[in-house]
Write an enzyme that holds these catalytic residues in place. Structure first.
Site, PDB file in Angstrom:
ATOM      1  N   ASP A  34       1.055  -1.076  -0.015  1.00 19.65           N
ATOM      2  CA  ASP A  34       0.007   0.008   0.162  1.00 19.65           C
ATOM      3  C   ASP A  34       0.720   1.310  -0.040  1.00 19.65           C
ATOM      4  OD1 ASP A  34      -2.307   1.919   0.349  1.00 19.65           O
ATOM      5  OD2 ASP A  34      -2.916   0.643   1.984  1.00 19.65           O
ATOM      6  N   ASP A  35       0.723   1.979  -1.147  1.00 19.01           N
ATOM      7  CA  ASP A  35       1.478   3.401  -1.220  1.00 19.01           C
ATOM      8  C   ASP A  35       2.939   3.168  -1.224  1.00 19.01           C
ATOM      9  OD1 ASP A  35      -1.009   4.452  -1.061  1.00 19.01           O
ATOM     10  OD2 ASP A  35      -0.715   5.539   0.940  1.00 19.01           O
ATOM     11  N   CYS A  40      -6.115   3.616  -3.962  1.00 26.70           N
ATOM     12  CA  CYS A  40      -6.404   2.067  -3.064  1.00 26.70           C
ATOM     13  C   CYS A  40      -7.655   1.465  -3.934  1.00 26.70           C
ATOM     14  CB  CYS A  40      -6.873   2.423  -1.749  1.00 26.70           C
ATOM     15  SG  CYS A  40      -5.491   3.239  -0.609  1.00 26.70           S
ATOM     16  N   LYS A  80      -5.775  -5.479   3.939  1.00 25.28           N
ATOM     17  CA  LYS A  80      -6.673  -4.489   3.863  1.00 25.28           C
ATOM     18  C   LYS A  80      -7.871  -4.720   2.870  1.00 25.28           C
ATOM     19  CE  LYS A  80      -6.371   0.408   1.958  1.00 25.28           C
ATOM     20  NZ  LYS A  80      -5.267   1.389   1.679  1.00 25.28           N
ATOM     21  N   HIS A  86     -10.822  -2.573   1.821  1.00 25.49           N
ATOM     22  CA  HIS A  86     -11.165  -1.311   1.198  1.00 25.49           C
ATOM     23  C   HIS A  86     -11.937  -1.278   0.266  1.00 25.49           C
ATOM     24  CE1 HIS A  86      -9.643   3.016   0.792  1.00 25.49           C
ATOM     25  NE2 HIS A  86     -10.966   3.056   1.146  1.00 25.49           N
ATOM     26  N   HIS A 124       1.352   2.497   3.834  1.00 24.79           N
ATOM     27  CA  HIS A 124       0.306   3.528   4.121  1.00 24.79           C
ATOM     28  C   HIS A 124       0.514   4.158   5.485  1.00 24.79           C
ATOM     29  CE1 HIS A 124      -3.371   5.635   4.008  1.00 24.79           C
ATOM     30  NE2 HIS A 124      -3.752   5.357   2.793  1.00 24.79           N
ATOM     31  N   ASP A 165      -0.128  -0.934  -4.930  1.00 24.72           N
ATOM     32  CA  ASP A 165      -1.537  -0.526  -5.219  1.00 24.72           C
ATOM     33  C   ASP A 165      -1.631   0.768  -6.073  1.00 24.72           C
ATOM     34  OD1 ASP A 165      -1.246   1.019  -3.044  1.00 24.72           O
ATOM     35  OD2 ASP A 165      -3.151   0.873  -2.377  1.00 24.72           O
ATOM     36  N   ASN A 166      -0.755   1.624  -5.758  1.00 18.74           N
ATOM     37  CA  ASN A 166      -0.734   2.925  -6.444  1.00 18.74           C
ATOM     38  C   ASN A 166       0.923   3.724  -6.120  1.00 18.74           C
ATOM     39  OD1 ASN A 166      -2.926   3.319  -3.888  1.00 18.74           O
ATOM     40  ND2 ASN A 166      -0.708   4.548  -3.615  1.00 18.74           N
ATOM     41  N   LYS A 183       0.939   9.687  -5.671  1.00 19.25           N
ATOM     42  CA  LYS A 183      -0.186   9.000  -5.620  1.00 19.25           C
ATOM     43  C   LYS A 183      -1.417   9.925  -5.677  1.00 19.25           C
ATOM     44  CE  LYS A 183      -3.019   7.203  -1.632  1.00 19.25           C
ATOM     45  NZ  LYS A 183      -3.058   6.705  -0.301  1.00 19.25           N
TER      46      LYS A 183
END
Length: 573
Positions: free
Chosen positions: A58-59, A96, A150, A152, A242, A300-301, A318
């Site tokens: 994540d991130d 996300c 996660k 989401h 994240h 994811d990004n 992001k």
């Protein structure tokens, strides 16, 4: 509109750039260019369906892995990627929920109604229930399916939960970000709740355990209790890296020489996650899965640059449609790969994992027509050409319209004020407001966001709403060719028009006060009943345009909860 009269337009001028001419508005173009997912490639012949481990971070920024020249230590990721296939033309989404929805459904977000922003904790919204998910297809193929991490993708009613969408087990959080130790998440002042769930119950007893450790231990436990003779799919969606920036002290100590505090904490979290991947790989070997396994690693990004992340040398961050927001870290590690230890420049998108993994599992894709993803396993394993030739990054009709965009700037066929982006072959087009557009070097200086920010920040230049780049020759997006190649701009705008015709209405409903954790025992979780009206789901129209007519009972109920929520927030503040 004039666009409907232009269905026969073809792009002959692209011949000079090595492309064949085709009908850019033909409804069956996607199928013509790269065939139906089932026809793209037959599943490889394995003795048994492989075990599939999909790891999503994540991130994590594009620059934030050792093999991209980072100052952050990631020896496990470096080794797994070096022994497998590095995906250096790999794309994800800029935030996300869109990336996760496209992974789970194999469809662009314009085809699930999730093309705007993320699913927020108090929205009556989730991944559309009519979508057949990746784990559901793997269950059909005989797989045991597990999710750790996660979600989401919405949780306002029980039907939205991971265990109702194809996973046999789930341990993780439902919202977008939580404290790494306490698992608390606040969606605004006074709107706080606990968010760690096991199955469909709140996992109160797990509080205090660092999430990266907790999730890794759960993966090991799943592998230990399962038989390697039976196929298994584990989706590991790490919370890391994240915000909030939290890491065990022993990892921070390794980066004590880093002057930038945010970068120091972020680096520690990345290295901790790298060791978690090492432990997962070790468990695969210990319990007899590894020789028949496929490990997919993906971000994811893009990284969030003001929270320690770096996408250098790519442009943007992001939340943007510049390469720094949508080009991801990706690799596949597997003993089953035929051509290992190489870098692949095949065009791959996060939607491609759905048909690729279902095909590897010998699953049936014939009953899920209209996928936007392609089976890219031959490109990954054998080095064959990717069946993908284009990517719709997104069309978001609700995002703030660019001040200087217009239908006139879009040749009368596209309003360039609308945020959209598409890549076709070597070309990438952006319209509207793509987001923050600077090139930001790694945050290694002491003052953050101080002196380095002023040194590196660039001016926006002329007022624009259209950009065109040859992304193969110019991956850093420094040379806008929109003025020099209006023919290419027009052709890619036609592709946006085509895709926009296939889009379903945006699902972005208003927040509902009933979602407040105080009404749910202090935890985030499902709050809507079976009898709740569909009107709460928002339909898909922009908030300001929604039908204002409501049933009297609903009006009174909402008014009551608004007043109660206001009092609760006032007391907390």
């Amino acid at each position: 509109m004039a666009v409907y009269a232009l269905t026969g337009f073809s792009l002959v001028s692209l011949l000079s750039f090595g492309y064949l001419s085709w009908d850019w508005m033909k409804p069956g173009l996607v199928a013509d260019v790269a065939m139906d997912p089932m026809e793209k490639s037959l599943p490889p012949t394995f003795t048994r369906p492989p075990h599939i481990i999909f790891i999503l971070t994540d991130d994590q920024g594009y620059h934030d892995v050792g093999y991209h020249g980072s100052d952050i230590q990631t020896p496990t990721l470096d080794r797994l990627a070096a022994e497998g296939v590095k995906l250096e033309n790999y794309y994800i989404q800029p935030i996300c929920t869109p990336s996760r929805s496209q992974l789970i459904t194999g469809r662009y977000q314009i085809h699930t109604g999730l093309q705007h922003s993320i699913i927020r904790p108090r929205q009556p919204n989730c991944l559309p229930l009519d979508q057949v998910t990746l784990p559901q297809k793997l269950q059909e193929a005989g797989y045991s399916t597990h999710m750790v991490g996660k979600w989401h993708l919405g949780f306002y009613k029980k039907e939205c939960l991971p265990t109702r969408r194809g996973f046999d087990t789930f341990l993780g959080s439902l919202t977008g970000n939580v404290d790494y130790y306490t698992y608390d998440n606040c969606d605004g002042p006074g709107v706080c709740g606990y968010d760690l769930h096991e199955g469909e119950k709140v996992a109160w007893d797990q509080s205090g355990k660092y999430s990266t450790f907790l999730y890794t231990q759960r993966v090991s436990k799943i592998l230990a209790s399962h038989s390697p003779k039976e196929p298994i799919f584990i989706y590991v969606a790490f919370q890391a890296v994240h915000t909030p920036l939290q890491s065990p002290k022993e990892y921070i100590y390794r980066y004590r020489s880093m002057g930038n505090v945010a970068r120091r904490k972020y680096a520690a979290m990345v290295t901790c996650m790298d060791e978690a991947v090492k432990n997962i790989t070790w468990a695969l070997k210990k319990y007899g899965y590894y020789d028949n396994s496929v490990i997919v690693f993906s971000t994811d990004n893009g990284g969030q640059t003001f929270s320690g992340g770096s996408n250098w040398p790519l442009r943007g961050r992001k939340g943007t449609y510049w390469e720094g927001g949508v080009r991801g870290i990706g690799f596949v590690h597997s003993p089953l790969i035929k051509r290992k230890r190489r870098t692949s420049w095949a065009l791959v998108h996060i939607t491609d994992w759905y048909p690729t993994l279902v095909s590897l599992a010998r699953g049936n894709l014939s009953n899920v027509p209209g996928l936007d993803g392609y089976n890219v396993w031959p490109a990954i394993s054998e080095g064959k050409e990717s069946p993908r030739t284009e990517i719709l990054h997104n069309i978001d009709p609700l995002y703030n319209h660019a001040k200087y965009g217009s239908l006139e700037d879009g040749f009368g066929i596209w309003n360039t004020a609308v945020q959209a982006s598409i890549r076709v072959g070597e070309w990438k087009l952006l319209t509207g407001d793509p987001g923050y557009s600077d090139w930001i070097p790694p945050q290694t200086l002491t003052n953050f966001p101080g002196s380095w920010w002023n040194l590196e920040r660039l001016t926006d230049g002329p007022r624009k709403s259209v950009w065109l780049f040859n992304i193969t020759a110019d991956p850093y997006e420094r040379y806008d060719l929109s003025d020099q190649r209006p023919d290419v701009v027009r052709a890619l705008l036609m592709r946006l028009v085509y895709y926009n015709r296939t889009a379903i209405p945006v699902r972005y409903p208003a927040e509902n006060p009933r979602a407040h954790p105080d009404f749910n025992g202090g935890a985030w979780g499902p709050w809507a009943s079976e009898d709740d009206v569909d009107e709460w789901e928002g339909g898909g129209e922009p908030l300001k345009n929604r039908n204002k007519k409501k049933k009297c009972k609903i009006c009174k109920l909402r008014s009551f909860f608004r007043k109660l929520n206001t009092r609760l927030m006032s007391n907390r503040i």
